[in-house]
Design an enzyme around this catalytic site. Sequence first.
Site, PDB file in Angstrom:
ATOM      1  N   GLU A  36       0.856  -1.196   0.000  1.00 11.19           N
ATOM      2  CA  GLU A  36       0.000   0.000   0.000  1.00 11.19           C
ATOM      3  C   GLU A  36       0.891   1.245   0.000  1.00 11.19           C
ATOM      4  O   GLU A  36       2.106   1.146   0.236  1.00 11.19           O
ATOM      5  CB  GLU A  36      -0.912   0.011   1.228  1.00 11.19           C
ATOM      6  N   VAL A 117      -5.433  -0.186   2.752  1.00 11.40           N
ATOM      7  CA  VAL A 117      -5.502  -1.648   2.628  1.00 11.40           C
ATOM      8  C   VAL A 117      -6.615  -2.049   1.654  1.00 11.40           C
ATOM      9  O   VAL A 117      -6.419  -2.909   0.790  1.00 11.40           O
ATOM     10  CB  VAL A 117      -5.717  -2.301   4.012  1.00 11.40           C
ATOM     11  N   ASP A 149     -18.312   3.746  12.457  1.00 11.67           N
ATOM     12  CA  ASP A 149     -17.001   3.736  11.807  1.00 11.67           C
ATOM     13  C   ASP A 149     -16.387   2.333  11.803  1.00 11.67           C
ATOM     14  O   ASP A 149     -15.833   1.874  12.794  1.00 11.67           O
ATOM     15  CB  ASP A 149     -16.073   4.737  12.503  1.00 11.67           C
ATOM     16  N   SER A 151     -13.826   0.223   9.236  1.00 17.31           N
ATOM     17  CA  SER A 151     -12.967   0.425   8.057  1.00 17.31           C
ATOM     18  C   SER A 151     -13.408  -0.452   6.890  1.00 17.31           C
ATOM     19  O   SER A 151     -13.739  -1.632   7.061  1.00 17.31           O
ATOM     20  CB  SER A 151     -11.524   0.092   8.412  1.00 17.31           C
ATOM     21  N   ASP A 153     -11.481  -1.647   4.981  1.00 22.87           N
ATOM     22  CA  ASP A 153     -10.459  -2.697   4.853  1.00 22.87           C
ATOM     23  C   ASP A 153     -11.063  -4.083   5.094  1.00 22.87           C
ATOM     24  O   ASP A 153     -10.693  -5.056   4.422  1.00 22.87           O
ATOM     25  CB  ASP A 153      -9.329  -2.497   5.888  1.00 22.87           C
ATOM     26  N   LYS A 170      -4.651  -1.698  14.377  1.00 23.38           N
ATOM     27  CA  LYS A 170      -4.090  -0.749  15.322  1.00 23.38           C
ATOM     28  C   LYS A 170      -4.827  -0.814  16.656  1.00 23.38           C
ATOM     29  O   LYS A 170      -6.034  -0.968  16.705  1.00 23.38           O
ATOM     30  CB  LYS A 170      -4.147   0.661  14.729  1.00 23.38           C
TER      31      LYS A 170
END
Length: 312
Positions: A36, A117, A149, A151, A153, A170
């Site tokens: 990425e 990602v 929220d 992601s 990804d 994370k």
Amino acid sequence: MRIGRFTGILNAVLQPFLSPEVADALAHRRPIVALETTIFSNLGLPSPANREALDRCLSTIRDGGAVPAITAVLDGVARVGLLSSEHERILGTARKAAERDVPVAIAQRWDFAATTVSASCALAHAAGISVFATGGIGGVHRGSELTGDISADLDAIANHPVVTVCAGAKAFLDLPRTLEYLETAGVAVLGWQHDWFPAFYTRSSGVLVPHRVDDAATVAAILANRSRAETGVLVTVPIPVADELPSDELASVLDGAIGDAARSNIIGAAVTPFVLGRIAAVTHGRSIPANLALATNNAAVAAQIAVAIARG
Ligand code: PSU
Ligand code: MN
């Protein structure tokens, strides 16, 4: 080659422009690892750590016997594999592009759209590349029951046939919910020589990973035997012991960073870069070498997996 030109065919989809090296590696079924660009841009690591991370990821993948394929949109062209003369551009100011933003970046000819990602999985899939290395994936954010929220990804990993190699999600995310989401989406989540879901800066989140794998051939066999052709696999690799940050100290740093984001009304795609920046500031930059080390380590594991897949 057709690049995003409207053909009148409703199901026409993205065809990225391949570098000669990546095209050649694909033609000869050689191992390839996609990368990425958000992590290398101003949205990820600060200068000069971003340049060092890029150089180390590229050389680690080559040393592992694979060809690196950097994903990005440059001058409105979706790219898989960049020339070394173009590396300078991805270290600079970027607009963040998740998968849904890639066609917009093409149509509006953005100078530099840095891939997340989700965008990297989509571009790797479009190019026919089966392995992708990143730092940490996005996931379900804390408080997502209020903000929504989650992601992109996660759905991208579920909807592209690519092995994503990461150091977990994370630690400022809601990791148990992230794992629940991946379970629902049908993604096999594997711990690389480790029993715990890693938390990016630390080796263990305290949540068990569904399955441990100890070698690349097993990951290749899992990919080969999945039941849905479009679904990916997630390999989580803990940060090397020597580079881990102290977890007790990190917990308060993360809470502070998330609180700062909420108080500053940071929402949407801006949340992750903001929180990463706050963590770097509060740890006096100690999060940066950790991020660099885990990205390089993931690139090494990804190269091993790409080699195992290419062996067949
Ligand atoms: N990991 C890092 N730095 C980053 C990211 C991950 O160490 O900048 C980026 C990745 O590109 C990931 C994105 O896909 O953050 C997730 O953003 P969001 O939460 O907005 O989906
Ligand atoms: Mn988000």
